[in-house]
Design an enzyme around this catalytic site. Structure first.
Site, short mmCIF file in Angstrom:
data_model
loop_
_atom_site.label_atom_id
_atom_site.label_comp_id
_atom_site.label_asym_id
_atom_site.label_seq_id
_atom_site.Cartn_x
_atom_site.Cartn_y
_atom_site.Cartn_z
N LEU A 1 1.94 9.95 2.96
CA LEU A 1 3.12 10.21 3.78
C LEU A 1 4.08 9.04 3.86
O LEU A 1 5.20 9.18 4.36
CB LEU A 1 2.70 10.64 5.19
CG LEU A 1 1.75 11.84 5.27
CD1 LEU A 1 1.41 12.15 6.72
CD2 LEU A 1 2.34 13.06 4.59
N ASP B 1 -9.36 9.93 11.42
CA ASP B 1 -9.22 9.63 9.99
C ASP B 1 -9.72 8.22 9.69
O ASP B 1 -8.97 7.38 9.17
CB ASP B 1 -7.74 9.77 9.59
CG ASP B 1 -7.56 9.76 8.06
OD1 ASP B 1 -8.52 10.10 7.35
OD2 ASP B 1 -6.45 9.42 7.60
N ALA C 1 0.85 -1.19 0.00
CA ALA C 1 0.00 0.00 0.00
C ALA C 1 0.88 1.24 0.00
O ALA C 1 1.97 1.23 0.59
CB ALA C 1 -0.92 0.01 1.22
#
Length: 571
Positions: free
Chosen positions: A142, A294, A138
């Site tokens: 960042l 998030d 993945a």
């Protein structure tokens, strides 16, 4: 100066401004890049309007926007990710494309990632890991993630930060802050209000996210809060193999919550997954005060054993006890349609300044939110509330504090995930029983006071409010009222429940009459659930948890209740 700036893990706009004010060429070059790419995109949108081809080019422009933000780098990708959870700001077509920014980003070379790992940990990947994937599994804005296995046998995820992040982030944030100050006065009311503060909050959160040691600490605190919850999973952190730019944590085997086909193939109960997600979200806000800010679909996984797994704890926030209690107040006042006190709650929470005259705002709140929990209670959702609330933003001096922007984002996102699993999902189905249990258990004196506030006003029992709450509960076909009622009975039979107990007895006979009509209405709402076998079960549970002496002392009050219900049934 440059070394201090680039090694710092704390956002300081003053230090950043001082640094870049002495290097105008860096700012100018980056500003030209941003202006060129954003300007070209804006010109394309405008040309579509000029030539009436907006609908035809919609999909193309959405893809271009995602590509533009990706090209501009990590700071703008994070902006796009934030917008991807704001359907009130971005149209649906663009929203779906921006969602791909959450976990479908181009990776940086693995050779560079392994070099960063070795520089940070002092050992090569082969010395630390028995095996590690040759390519990232993945890639995010960042950092990127590799799957590996320690020599001790544990399966792990290795998160490696992108190179040269701080120079890129600080320059972009400096430009954003400068633009916010420059453009703020020309933007519509409230949109430009404290825009530089919004940039600063965004910058602070970005710097927290790029400190992987901070993320590890967040994960452990989150895990401690849910250590007794069998429905929530948090990966273990392997601190020996962590640094500010490397995070090694337990590998989670599961399915993204948007992967409905895999979830169904694994025979997982989607309703239980939704309940676990919504309940844990409410617990984060109203109990622990430490919440995942998030929770997009890439950070939530359904495990084969039915647990909900949270990952990525870079963006977290903390609520004070006072804020948690004020949030409960706001929910209670919304339930009671008490808009005067709701407006006062907005002042306490920072949506309105203390000097704001709330008198003209009260009727506006009633107009916008009036039917949110009325006849259309089943249509209640956070998206509806935020959409309606946004109508007030341009007419009254509301502003959304940065902390609550994260909370709204978290709630709307989790609700969206739940709706993807079950289109018929209604958050009140889970939220109401949860809030009712919290109030009835009354873990703190403040929560017990809020129960009083719901049921009493000016010393009088509010029959209509109790009826409204029962109606809300009855809207949920799966909600069994007796377990919640048993909690209420246990509370009434306790020493802490003495005041409400006495007030209820007085309420039934206040104004020198038996309130049989009100009792009859309540009985009609619950009678289908109150079967003899269920009642006996609840009574047995209550007796097991209540002393014989206390139960005996309550026989007169219970008798009074029984007489009232008997009168209600015969009337």
């Amino acid at each position: 100066m440059q070394t201090l700036l680039f090694e710092s893990r704390v956002y300081d706009p003053t230090v950043i401004a001082r640094f870049y004010s002495r290097r105008p060429w860096k700012v100018l070059w980056r500003s030209l890049q941003i202006f060129w790419w954003v300007g070209a995109f804006a010109l394309g949108l405008q040309s579509d309007r000029w030539f009436n081809r907006e609908e035809r080019n919609l999909e193309k422009r959405a893809i271009q926007l995602r590509q533009l933000l990706t090209r501009l780098g990590p700071t703008f990708i994070k902006v796009g990710q934030a917008l991807s959870t704001r359907p009130d700001l971005i149209r649906k077509d663009f929203l779906e494309e921006l969602t791909k920014l959450q976990d479908q980003l181009p990776p940086f070379p693995t050779t560079l990632a392994m070099a960063i790992l070795e520089a940070e940990l002092g050992y090569s990947a082969d010395e630390i890991f028995k095996q590690i994937s040759s390519e990232p599994v993945a890639a995010a804005s960042l950092g990127q993630v590799y799957q590996g296995q320690l020599h001790s046998g544990e399966a792990v995820a290795i998160k490696v930060q992108r190179p040269n992040l701080i120079p890129v982030l600080t320059c972009d944030l400096f430009i954003m802050r400068f633009a916010a100050k420059l453009l703020g006065p020309f933007l519509p009311l409230n949109l430009g209000h404290d825009l530089s503060m919004i940039v600063d909050e965004f910058g602070s959160k970005l710097f927290e996210e790029i400190d992987y040691l901070n993320e590890g600490r967040n994960a452990e605190l989150f895990a401690a809060n849910f250590q007794d919850d069998p429905t929530v999973k948090v990966p273990r952190i392997f601190w020996r193999y962590c640094s500010g730019k490397i995070l090694t944590l337990e590998w989670i085997n599961g399915f993204k919550l948007t992967d409905i086909a895999s979830i169904q193939a694994a025979s997982l109960d989607t309703d239980k997954l939704i309940e676990a997600g919504v309940t844990s979200g409410l617990q984060q806000l109203l109990e622990h005060g430490f919440f995942h800010a998030d929770p997009h679909p890439g950070n939530l996984f359904a495990m084969a054993d039915g647990r909900m797994a949270y990952i990525d704890f870079g963006m977290m926030d903390q609520l004070s006890q006072e804020t948690k209690e004020t949030l409960v107040d706001a929910v209670v006042h919304l339930l009671n349609q008490d808009y005067e006190h709701l407006a006062a709650d907005f002042v306490k929470l920072g949506f309105l300044t203390p000097e704001t005259d709330i008198r003209p705002i009260i009727p506006a709140l009633e107009m916008v939110l009036g039917d949110a929990l009325g006849a259309k209670v089943r249509d209640f959702n956070f998206k509806t509330i935020t959409d309606r609330f946004s109508e007030l933003m341009y007419e009254y001096p509301f502003r959304v504090p940065a902390k609550f922007a994260l909370i709204i984002r978290s709630l709307v996102t989790q609700e969206g995930v739940a709706l993807s699993l079950n289109p018929d999902f209604k958050i009140v189905d889970i939220a109401y029983p949860y809030v009712a249990r919290r109030l009835l258990r009354g873990e703190t004196p403040s929560l017990r006071r809020r129960l009083l506030e719901i049921l009493f006003k000016d010393g009088k029992f509010q029959w209509q409010r109790l009826e409204n709450l029962l109606r809300i509960a009855r809207n949920d076909e799966q909600f069994d009222i007796l377990p919640t009622a048993s909690l209420g009975i246990q509370f009434l039979m306790s020493e802490d429940g003495r005041y409400i107990r006495n007030r209820l007895i007085l309420a039934i006979t206040e104004d020198d009459r038996l309130h049989t009509e009100e009792v009859q209405k309540l009985w009609n709402l619950v009678k289908d659930d109150v079967t003899p076998s269920k009642v006996l079960g609840v009574a047995w549970d209550v007796l097991l948890q209540t002393s014989v002496e206390r139960a005996a002392g309550l026989i007169p009050p219970v008798a009074a209740f029984a007489d009232s219900f008997q009168s209600a049934q015969s009337s």
